[in-house]
Design a protein around this motif. Structure first.
Motif, PDB file in Angstrom:
ATOM      1  N   THR A   6       0.929  -1.605   0.190  1.00 49.25           N
ATOM      2  CA  THR A   6       0.117   0.020   0.013  1.00 49.25           C
ATOM      3  C   THR A   6       1.021   0.943   0.149  1.00 49.25           C
ATOM      4  N   ALA A   7       0.211   2.598  -0.785  1.00 48.66           N
ATOM      5  CA  ALA A   7       0.959   3.228  -0.382  1.00 48.66           C
ATOM      6  C   ALA A   7       1.473   4.058   0.966  1.00 48.66           C
ATOM      7  N   THR A   8       0.778   3.525   2.379  1.00 49.31           N
ATOM      8  CA  THR A   8       1.291   3.770   3.506  1.00 49.31           C
ATOM      9  C   THR A   8       1.598   3.035   3.820  1.00 49.31           C
ATOM     10  N   GLU A   9       2.534   1.173   3.510  1.00 42.25           N
ATOM     11  CA  GLU A   9       3.561   1.190   3.634  1.00 42.25           C
ATOM     12  C   GLU A   9       5.186   0.948   3.333  1.00 42.25           C
ATOM     13  N   ILE A  10       4.095   1.627   1.575  1.00 36.70           N
ATOM     14  CA  ILE A  10       5.715   2.275   0.810  1.00 36.70           C
ATOM     15  C   ILE A  10       6.413   3.704   1.923  1.00 36.70           C
ATOM     16  N   LEU A  11       5.484   4.183   2.416  1.00 35.76           N
ATOM     17  CA  LEU A  11       5.459   5.734   2.871  1.00 35.76           C
ATOM     18  C   LEU A  11       6.261   5.674   4.164  1.00 35.76           C
ATOM     19  N   GLU A  12       5.366   5.055   4.463  1.00 36.97           N
ATOM     20  CA  GLU A  12       6.317   4.763   6.108  1.00 36.97           C
ATOM     21  C   GLU A  12       7.326   3.577   6.374  1.00 36.97           C
ATOM     22  N   ILE A  45      -2.752   9.767  -1.722  1.00 38.56           N
ATOM     23  CA  ILE A  45      -1.306   9.871  -0.694  1.00 38.56           C
ATOM     24  C   ILE A  45      -2.684  10.274   0.434  1.00 38.56           C
ATOM     25  N   PRO A  46      -1.441   8.993   0.844  1.00 36.31           N
ATOM     26  CA  PRO A  46      -3.041   9.360   2.548  1.00 36.31           C
ATOM     27  C   PRO A  46      -1.975  10.871   3.211  1.00 36.31           C
ATOM     28  N   GLU A  47      -2.714  11.121   4.276  1.00 35.09           N
ATOM     29  CA  GLU A  47      -3.072  11.991   5.021  1.00 35.09           C
ATOM     30  C   GLU A  47      -2.114  12.120   6.346  1.00 35.09           C
ATOM     31  N   PRO A  48      -1.320  13.531   6.117  1.00 38.62           N
ATOM     32  CA  PRO A  48      -0.492  12.849   7.204  1.00 38.62           C
ATOM     33  C   PRO A  48      -0.466  12.751   8.821  1.00 38.62           C
ATOM     34  N   LEU A  49      -0.620  12.090   9.452  1.00 37.68           N
ATOM     35  CA  LEU A  49      -0.354  11.461  11.178  1.00 37.68           C
ATOM     36  C   LEU A  49      -0.319  12.992  11.913  1.00 37.68           C
TER      37      LEU A  49
END
Length: 133
Positions: free
Chosen positions: A89-95, A127-131
């Motif tokens: 996922t995009a989250t996994e890649i960005l994290e 692209i996921p929103e910032p946390l």
């Protein structure tokens, strides 16, 4: 075609799409095609084909290594596409990129996250929103 090359092409195409291994070799000229074939044989026929890790796990590890090395933007873009193709996922890649900052430093992580984010957008991935705030 030897077994390593056949296995490598199959695994490469599994990550990047049907026929992409031929494209990698074909984009090189003359003797440079040998280097591309060696990469397919070793990286994908020997390493990526090993049991023990999924292709998704291998792509995330590869992204982390590329970030840490720095200066490998074309490979970072390619492996971002590969990660998406194998189910990350995009989250996994960005994290994964964010996680590298503690080892690779801010300049490399910031450069990499820009490349990865641009690649995800180019591939049509949200692209996921910032946390944080």
């Amino acid at each position: 075609m030897n077994d390593r090359l056949a296995k490598g092409k199959a695994k490469f195409d599994e990550v990047y799409g049907e026929g992409k291994s031929e494209g990698l070799v074909g984009m090189q000229t003359g003797l440079a095609q040998d280097l591309a074939r060696y990469g397919i044989e070793f990286n994908f026929g020997d390493i990526y084909a090993r049991p023990g890790l999924t292709l998704a796990q291998r792509e995330l590890i590869t992204l982390a290594a590329l970030v840490a090395l720095g200066g490998l933007e074309p490979q970072l873009r390619g492996h971002t596409r590969g990660a998406i193709n194998v189910g990350c996922t995009a989250t996994e890649i960005l994290e994964t990129v964010i996680h590298t900052v503690q080892y690779a430093g801010f300049p490399r992580a910031l450069n990499a996250i820009r490349v990865v984010t641009d690649a995800l957008i180019e591939y049509g991935v949200e692209i996921p929103e910032p946390l944080g705030e």
